[in-house]
Design an enzyme around this catalytic site. Structure first.
Site, PDB file in Angstrom:
ATOM      1  N   SER A 143       3.114   0.082  -2.047  1.00  0.00           N
ATOM      2  CA  SER A 143       4.078  -0.994  -2.279  1.00  0.00           C
ATOM      3  C   SER A 143       4.152  -1.276  -3.773  1.00  0.00           C
ATOM      4  O   SER A 143       3.241  -0.889  -4.533  1.00  0.00           O
ATOM      5  CB  SER A 143       3.618  -2.251  -1.533  1.00  0.00           C
ATOM      6  OG  SER A 143       4.363  -3.396  -1.921  1.00  0.00           O
ATOM      7  N   TYR A 156      -1.561  -9.093   1.581  1.00  0.00           N
ATOM      8  CA  TYR A 156      -0.704  -7.910   1.524  1.00  0.00           C
ATOM      9  C   TYR A 156      -0.904  -7.180   0.203  1.00  0.00           C
ATOM     10  O   TYR A 156      -1.046  -5.951   0.166  1.00  0.00           O
ATOM     11  CB  TYR A 156       0.758  -8.317   1.697  1.00  0.00           C
ATOM     12  CG  TYR A 156       1.704  -7.160   1.859  1.00  0.00           C
ATOM     13  CD1 TYR A 156       1.883  -6.553   3.097  1.00  0.00           C
ATOM     14  CD2 TYR A 156       2.426  -6.660   0.776  1.00  0.00           C
ATOM     15  CE1 TYR A 156       2.756  -5.485   3.256  1.00  0.00           C
ATOM     16  CE2 TYR A 156       3.296  -5.590   0.922  1.00  0.00           C
ATOM     17  CZ  TYR A 156       3.463  -5.009   2.161  1.00  0.00           C
ATOM     18  OH  TYR A 156       4.316  -3.947   2.304  1.00  0.00           O
TER      19      TYR A 156
END
Length: 251
Positions: A143, A156
Site C-alpha cells: 500500500s 493498517y
C-alpha cells in the site's frame, strides 16, 4: 509477447472475488493462467464466471484467512485440484478506521492477523512448494501506507509496512532459488474499502489534488503490473515494491 504468457500456470489469488483482487485474477486469466480464487464466502462469483468465459479454468476455495491454521489445508486443496502452484497473489485484506487515541486492541489484532500474519504464512506455506519446484512468483499487495503513515488507520499502516518489509526479507532468501517475491502498492483506488474517503467531499478533493493523474485508480489499473510480476518478464526482479498510484509517490 511470450515473456508475458501465463498459459499452463496456476495462480492463487486471495480475495479474488471482487475489487482489486477480482481485477488482478481476471488479468492473469487473460494472460493465460488458470485461477484459484480464495474467498470467505462459498458462493460462486461473477469474477469466476467471467474467467471461465475466457476459456480458463477457475475454482473457488472458501477459507477464512484470519484462521492461520487453515493455510496448510488451503495449499493442499489447491495442489490436489490443480496439480501445481506457480503464482500467489496475496490480496485479501481488511481495514479498521479510528483515531489512534481510541483504536481498540481487538481491531488492531484483527487487522494485523489478516493483513500481515496470514500473508506471511501463506508466503511460507506456498513458498515451500515453489522452492521444491525451483520456481514461483509471489506478489504481495502492499500500500502507499507501506511508505506513509496515513490518518486514523494505524493498524493498517503497520500491517502494510510489515508486508513491504517481509517481501524484501523473503526475496533475500529465495531469489537465488528460483522464487521471485515482490509487491504492488496500490494508491487511492475506487473500491469498497475506500468508501468512507470517496463520500467525504473534503478528503476526496484533497486526495484528487495530490494525484498527478487527476483521478482515483480503478481495479483494472492493477492488472498490468501483476501480469509482469507473475511472468518470465520479471525473472530478474526481486524484492521490489511497485507503486500503482497515478503518480502520488512522485509528488
Amino acid at each position: 509477447m511470450h515473456l508475458f504468457d501465463l498459459h499452463g500456470k496456476v495462480a492463487i489469488v486471495t480475495g479474488g472475488n471482487r475489487g482489486l483482487g477480482g481485477a488482478m485474477a481476471y488479468g492473469l486469466a487473460e494472460a493465460g493462467a488458470d485461477i484459484a480464487i480464495v474467498q470467505r464466502s462459498a458462493e460462486e462469483t461473477e469474477v469466476a464466471a467471467r474467467i471461465r468465459g475466457l476459456g480458463r479454468r477457475c475454482e473457488t476455495f472458501s477459507y477464512d484467512l484470519a484462521q492461520i491454521e487453515s493455510i496448510p489445508k488451503l495449499a493442499a486443496d489447491v495442489k490436489e485440484r490443480f496439480g501445481r502452484m506457480d503464482i500467489l497473489v496475496n490480496n485479501a485484506g481488511v481495514q479498521r478506521r479510528s483515531p489512534a487515541a481510541d483504536f481498540s486492541e481487538e481491531d488492531w489484532d484483527f487487522v494485523m492477523q489478516v493483513n500481515a500474519k496470514s500473508v506471511f504464512f501463506l508466503c511460507q506455506t506456498i513458498g515451500r512448494e515453489m522452492l521444491q519446484q525451483g520456481r514461483g512468483k509471489i506478489i504481495n499487495v502492499a500500500s502507499l501506507l507501506s511508505f506513509q503513515g496515513g490518518y486514523t488507520v494505524p493498524a493498517y499502516a503497520a500491517s502494510k509496512g510489515a508486508v513491504a518489509q517481509f517481501t524484501k526479507s523473503l526475496s533475500n532468501e529465495w531469489a537465488g532459488r528460483g522464487v521471485n517475491v515482490n509487491a504492488v502498492a496500490p494508491g487511492y483506488m475506487a473500491t469498497e474499502m475506500n468508501t468512507a474517503l470517496l463520500v467525504d467531499e473534503v478528503r476526496n478533493s484533497q486526495i484528487l489534488q495530490r494525484i498527478p493523474a487527476g483521478r482515483w485508480g480503478k481495479p483494472e489499473d492493477m492488472a498490468g503490473a501483476v501480469i509482469f510480476l507473475a511472468s518470465e518478464a520479471s525473472n530478474y526482479v526481486n524484492g521490489e515494491i511497485i507503486t500503482i498510484d497515478g503518480g502520488w509517490m512522485g509528488r
